[in-house]
Write a protein that holds these residues in place. Structure first.
Motif, short mmCIF file in Angstrom:
data_model
loop_
_atom_site.label_atom_id
_atom_site.label_comp_id
_atom_site.label_asym_id
_atom_site.label_seq_id
_atom_site.Cartn_x
_atom_site.Cartn_y
_atom_site.Cartn_z
N PRO A 78 3.88 -38.79 92.11
CA PRO A 78 3.66 -38.75 90.30
C PRO A 78 4.85 -40.15 90.11
N LEU A 79 4.32 -40.37 89.01
CA LEU A 79 4.77 -41.23 87.69
C LEU A 79 6.53 -40.69 87.61
N SER A 80 7.58 -41.19 87.50
CA SER A 80 8.71 -40.88 86.88
C SER A 80 8.81 -40.33 85.80
N ALA A 81 9.76 -39.35 84.64
CA ALA A 81 9.16 -39.38 82.97
C ALA A 81 9.71 -40.49 82.38
N THR A 82 9.99 -41.59 82.79
CA THR A 82 9.88 -42.58 81.87
C THR A 82 8.43 -42.97 81.94
N PRO A 83 8.39 -44.32 82.81
CA PRO A 83 7.63 -44.96 83.68
C PRO A 83 5.88 -44.08 82.53
N LEU A 84 6.01 -42.79 83.25
CA LEU A 84 4.31 -42.14 82.43
C LEU A 84 4.26 -41.84 81.22
N TRP A 85 5.62 -41.58 80.03
CA TRP A 85 5.47 -41.42 79.12
C TRP A 85 5.42 -43.23 78.33
N ALA A 86 5.63 -44.46 78.81
CA ALA A 86 5.90 -45.58 78.61
C ALA A 86 4.56 -46.20 78.63
N LEU A 87 3.80 -44.97 80.13
CA LEU A 87 1.90 -45.64 80.05
C LEU A 87 1.25 -44.93 79.60
N PHE A 88 1.10 -43.96 78.72
CA PHE A 88 0.65 -42.76 77.66
C PHE A 88 1.04 -43.24 76.27
N GLY A 89 2.30 -43.18 76.12
CA GLY A 89 3.27 -43.43 74.22
C GLY A 89 2.85 -45.23 74.39
N GLY A 90 3.20 -45.43 75.42
CA GLY A 90 2.57 -47.33 74.71
C GLY A 90 1.38 -47.52 74.54
N ALA A 91 0.52 -46.76 74.63
CA ALA A 91 -1.19 -46.94 74.52
C ALA A 91 -1.88 -45.99 73.10
N ALA A 92 -0.77 -44.95 72.87
CA ALA A 92 -0.26 -44.54 71.80
C ALA A 92 0.20 -44.68 70.85
N ALA A 93 1.34 -45.04 70.76
CA ALA A 93 1.91 -46.03 69.43
C ALA A 93 1.05 -47.65 69.11
N TYR A 94 0.01 -48.24 70.18
CA TYR A 94 -0.50 -49.21 69.89
C TYR A 94 -1.51 -49.05 69.12
#
Length: 396
Positions: free
Chosen positions: A305-321
């Protein structure tokens, strides 16, 4: 040369944007090399600094043609300074000690970009006392922020981060507090087009991030699947902006009385496009790491699994957009897109459920959520969508 209603984006502005895309590529690489919350926060500071510099010249190019006379000279100088900013980003907090002091180069180059913008804008505002008054008010936070950047670069360490963040607060709040009454927006189509193009360029970075993440690795089926899913995510984000949102926003801006346009442009584009751009860059970071997890079998397996930072960047980036989209719509037409609000909530919850999923499966989940949103809107809003696209085609 002053602009008018029919003015469109110039090739010099597009050339300026190529320097900007190099800079945001550098930010993505910077965060990937310092993969933790410190790197993420420092990356956010850099994105915000770059965005404010870019926005300054979007306004200038709307007032006067960017490829003529003194404005051309100013844009070329700013382009060179922005290039130095981009080159300094990898050492923005950790100068390697050989050669120029990178944090100071970055701070001084950004000061050249911002202060040069004020100078050229003053020349372009000749004969317009209201605009020159607005520029004088704006100069206070700009000069203060530039000084904080330079002092922070000289001090280094935590003080640098604190002063650079303070510079952003002073700049963003100060420019807003200076009001919008004195600004002019003679070419609304140019302004909307300018921001649409920078969204497109940022989306291009998300595609580049996948490719860069596997540059030195052999092409395998998992890498091909990652590339296809990453491209699908990028297309879905493009669709959510350019299919309906962009033409509606341009129409709303165009139909505003001239005196009201600058305020709407400031809120909708200068401020509310920032979470869109930042979101795309964080998404690019997540995509880059997925590609590395999938492709680098020496360091990872396909079940990791992805570590915490890239995982949140992946989904959180789309959410921020998409959060940027929600605020953009509310400011423009006073309503909320409920399906997008639901998807934002799901994207923010997804990392909690996906933290044990393989990296490629997490990307698949993100793709499913975004493609599902696009499909729902195409079907559910078919008539309204057709009307918007027909009106946009007739206008252009």
């Amino acid at each position: 040369m002053p602009t008018d209603e029919g003015h469109t984006v110039t090739t010099l502005e597009l050339l300026f944007d190529l320097v900007f895309v190099f800079a945001i590529t550098q930010v993505t690489a910077f965060m990937a090399d310092d993969l933790g919350w410190r790197g993420v926060l420092r990356g956010l500071v850099m994105i915000a600094l770059l965005w404010w510099a870019w926005c300054s010249y979007a306004w200038l190019g709307n007032q006067a043609r960017a490829d003529e006379g003194v404005v051309r000279a100013g844009v070329l100088v700013a382009m060179a300074a922005m290039f130095f900013v981009a080159l300094a980003i990898p050492e923005a907090w950790n100068d390697r000690g050989a050669g120029l002091h990178a944090p100071l180069v970055l701070a001084v180059a950004l000061a050249v970009v911002r202060l040069g913008h004020l100078g050229v804008y003053t020349v372009a505002a000749a004969g317009d006392s209201g605009l020159r008054r607005q520029l004088r008010r704006t100069a206070v936070p700009v000069f203060t922020a530039a000084a904080l950047l330079v002092v922070g670069a000289l001090l280094g360490g935590p003080a640098q981060t604190g002063l650079w963040a303070l510079a952003l607060v002073v700049d963003y709040i100060g420019v807003y507090a200076a009001g919008a009454g004195g600004w002019r927006l003679p070419a609304p189509r140019h302004f909307a087009e300018r921001h649409g193009l920078i969204v497109l360029i940022a989306l291009g970075e998300s595609i580049i991030a996948v490719g860069v993440g596997v540059t030195d690795l052999p092409l395998t089926v998992p890498i091909a699947a990652t590339a296809l899913l990453g491209l699908t995510v990028t297309v879905a984000l493009w669709w959510t902006y350019f299919d309906v949102v962009a033409p509606v926003a341009e129409r709303v801006l165009r139909e505003q009385p001239a005196a009201q346009r600058p305020r709407l442009a400031r809120d909708s584009y200068t401020y509310l496009h920032f979470p869109m751009i930042a979101g795309i860059i964080y998404l690019a970071l997540g995509l880059k790491k997925v590609a590395q997890y999938v492709g680098d079998t020496g360091s990872h397996t396909l079940t990791d699994p992805l570590s915490a930072t890239p995982l949140w960047a992946l989904f959180g980036g789309a959410a921020a957009y998409l959060l940027g989209h929600l605020a953009f719509r509310e400011r423009n037409i006073g309503s909320i897109n409920r399906p997008r609000a639901v998807v934002v909530l799901l994207l923010l919850l997804a990392p909690l459920g996906a933290r044990h999923l393989p990296a490629l499966a997490a990307l698949g989940l993100l793709t499913l959520l975004l493609v599902g949103l696009v499909a729902y809107e195409v079907v559910h809003f078919a008539e309204a969508r057709a009307a918007v696209r027909r009106e946009a085609a007739e206008h252009h």
